[in-house]
Design an enzyme around this catalytic site. Structure first.
Site, mmCIF file in Angstrom:
data_model
loop_
_atom_site.group_PDB
_atom_site.id
_atom_site.type_symbol
_atom_site.label_atom_id
_atom_site.label_comp_id
_atom_site.label_asym_id
_atom_site.label_seq_id
_atom_site.Cartn_x
_atom_site.Cartn_y
_atom_site.Cartn_z
ATOM 1 N NE ARG A 175 -5.186 31.302 16.883
ATOM 2 C CZ ARG A 175 -4.631 31.266 18.102
ATOM 3 N NH1 ARG A 175 -5.013 30.334 18.960
ATOM 4 N NH2 ARG A 175 -3.734 32.144 18.437
ATOM 5 C CG ASP A 215 -2.937 36.170 25.497
ATOM 6 O OD1 ASP A 215 -3.158 36.321 24.288
ATOM 7 O OD2 ASP A 215 -2.165 35.294 25.930
ATOM 8 N NE ARG A 247 -8.838 36.260 22.518
ATOM 9 C CZ ARG A 247 -7.854 35.560 23.063
ATOM 10 N NH1 ARG A 247 -6.672 36.126 23.280
ATOM 11 N NH2 ARG A 247 -8.046 34.301 23.429
ATOM 12 N N GLY A 282 -3.277 26.891 20.269
ATOM 13 C CA GLY A 282 -2.297 27.388 19.300
ATOM 14 C C GLY A 282 -0.873 27.125 19.759
ATOM 15 C CB SER A 322 4.365 35.482 17.396
ATOM 16 O OG SER A 322 4.001 34.148 17.707
HETATM 17 C C1 S3P Z 1 1.679 32.213 23.909
HETATM 18 C C2 S3P Z 1 1.995 33.290 23.142
HETATM 19 C C3 S3P Z 1 1.027 34.295 22.701
HETATM 20 C C4 S3P Z 1 -0.280 34.263 23.486
HETATM 21 C C5 S3P Z 1 -0.746 32.871 23.706
HETATM 22 C C6 S3P Z 1 0.305 32.007 24.406
HETATM 23 C C7 S3P Z 1 2.747 31.255 24.250
HETATM 24 O O1 S3P Z 1 0.742 34.084 21.335
HETATM 25 O O2 S3P Z 1 -1.273 35.011 22.840
HETATM 26 O O3 S3P Z 1 -1.927 32.896 24.500
HETATM 27 O O4 S3P Z 1 2.581 30.454 25.196
HETATM 28 O O5 S3P Z 1 3.788 31.280 23.579
HETATM 29 P P1 S3P Z 1 1.722 34.703 20.226
HETATM 30 O O6 S3P Z 1 3.070 34.379 20.658
HETATM 31 O O7 S3P Z 1 1.402 34.065 18.919
HETATM 32 O O8 S3P Z 1 1.408 36.173 20.243
#
Ligand code: S3P
Length: 431
Positions: A121, A315, A346, A93, A166
């Protein structure tokens, strides 16, 4: 994988490098003016996805298979070129959302796709603001899911209030903001991890953080390359922290953990639940605070976890649910609806996994309720469904409960390829 209860746990573990910092070190240096060397970069599937996509866009990345060092020849802010194929982010993601922001600043066509999990997602959260900035951006199922098609360029800065805390959304908008006319401002309901802000500032971007929830960025003329040594990932330290605190005969030393305060919600939660965690050897690495952590067997009590703590531990919340099974009293985890849109849902996958080993856990729309301590937790069969964090959750549950636990589709190579070796080390009778 089969995991048995460990009678005694003594281990010293060097956790793998931080995944979030590793992704960003590649992406930002690919658009810097000059070359950078990243030491101790995380060699795991998600970060390899970022490297592969950047290479397809013409970035010069020299990162041999199995090497902890990557060299990046930056192309400058406008030096990337159209890929001749779709960009496959696989399970990552972070790769998809950050690259969507970056490519919104580039006047060529890009198509971002991923594996079946990633294609489920939510992407409207980045497509909305990037379109407002002027990107021509479209996606499947009414602009909500990948594949995402982007024709970038001609952006204007926006004042964006995100409805979710986020870092991926914030980083996508900030990356586009590097290319926009005028200032970009991102506000979030609670502060998410701030690696992007730290790294862009260190590379000379005109970025300021006002208070805890507002980041302002002016368009950049250039980014200076940034060589760094990536600190250890607290999300990968989390299985050992929880194992050590819950096990009745444990002491685990975890070396080189990134203790950036936007990531240490788990430490705050564990301490509130009575966990015995010592922080030693505090230092910095790659612009981030780093420390060694020592966790010992602890007498735990239940707690309520919510609000601003949640994005700082997002996480790690499945592991908090496991810890709550070993704590006296009720634990409520709330305000964590984001759990539903992670690699798996989750809330469901944690309830399913922990129910298999006898936990008294109920899901809610935004978290869980757990009643502890559970007497007679037992081994079971856990299908992690390809979600790496659920695979590691199942393994720690197996090391803590009587009998044998079988973990299927654990997918630990996504973020922690040496996980099974480290678990074997921690559980070795003589160690
Ligand atoms: C991350 C941000 C988080 C986290 C993901 C890694 C990142 O997601 O859950 O494992 O590297 O910016 P969100 O920012 O969408 O919560």
């Amino acid at each position: 994988m089969i995991v048995n209860r460990s009678a005694r746990i003594r281990a010293t573990i060097q956790v793998p490098p931080d995944k979030s910092v590793s992704h960003r070190s590649l992406i930002f240096n690919a658009i810097a003016d000059g070359s950078a060397t990243i030491e101790r970069i995380l060699d795991a599937e998600d970060v390899r996805s970022t490297a592969r996509c950047l290479a397809a866009l013409g970035a010069e990345i020299d990162w041999p298979e199995g090497s902890p060092v990557a060299r990046i020849g930056g192309k400058g802010l406008h030096g990337l070129s159209e890929s001749d194929d779709v960009l496959d982010c696989r399970n990552s993601g972070t790769t998809m959302r950050l690259l969507a922001g970056l490519l919104s600043g580039h006047p060529f066509l890009s198509i971002l796709t991923g594996d079946a999990m990633l294609r489920r997602r939510p992407m409207a959260r980045i497509i909305g603001p990037l379109r407002r900035m002027g990107a021509d951006i479209n996606a499947r199922t009414g602009d909500t899911q990948a594949p995402i098609v982007i024709k970038g360029g001609g952006l204007n800065g926006i004042d964006f209030q995100s409805s979710v805390a986020s870092a991926q959304v914030k980083s996508a908008v900030l990356l586009a903001g590097l290319y926009a006319d005028g200032e970009t401002c991102v506000r979030e309901p609670a502060q998410s991890r701030d690696h992007t802000e730290r790294m862009l500032a260190a590379m000379g971007a005109p970025i300021t953080v006002n208070g805890e929830d507002c980041v302002r960025l002016s368009p950049a003329q250039r980014l200076a390359p940034l060589s760094l040594r990536v600190p250890g990932d607290i999300s990968s330290a989390a299985p050992w922290l929880v194992l050590g605190a819950c096990h009745p005969d444990a002491e685990i030393i975890i070396q080189g953990v990134n203790t950036n305060p936007t990531r240490t919600g788990l430490l705050d939660i564990m301490r509130a639940m009575g966990a015995n965690i010592e922080t030693i050897e505090e230092r910095t690495s790659g612009g981030e605070p780093v420390a060694d952590l020592i966790v010992r067997s602890s007498k735990l009590r239940g707690a309520t976890v919510g609000g601003g703590l949640v994005p700082r531990a997002i996480d790690e919340l499945p592991l908090v649910a496991l810890m709550a099974c070993f704590a006296e009293g009720e634990t409520i985890i709330k305000d964590a609806a984001e759990l539903v849109v992670k690699e798996s849902n989750r809330v469901e996958s944690t309830v399913d996994a922990l129910s298999q080993v006898g936990a008294k856990i109920t899901g809610r729309d935004d978290g869980f309720i757990i009643h502890g301590p559970v007497l007679g937790m037992h081994g079971g069969r856990i299908d992690a469904g390809g979600d790496h964090r659920i695979g590691m959750l199942g393994a720690v549950a197996g090391a803590l409960t009587e009998g044998q636990t079988r973990i299927e589709n654990g997918a630990v190579e996504v973020s922690y390829p040496a996980f099974w070796d480290d678990l074997a080390q921690a559980s070795r009778p003589s160690s």
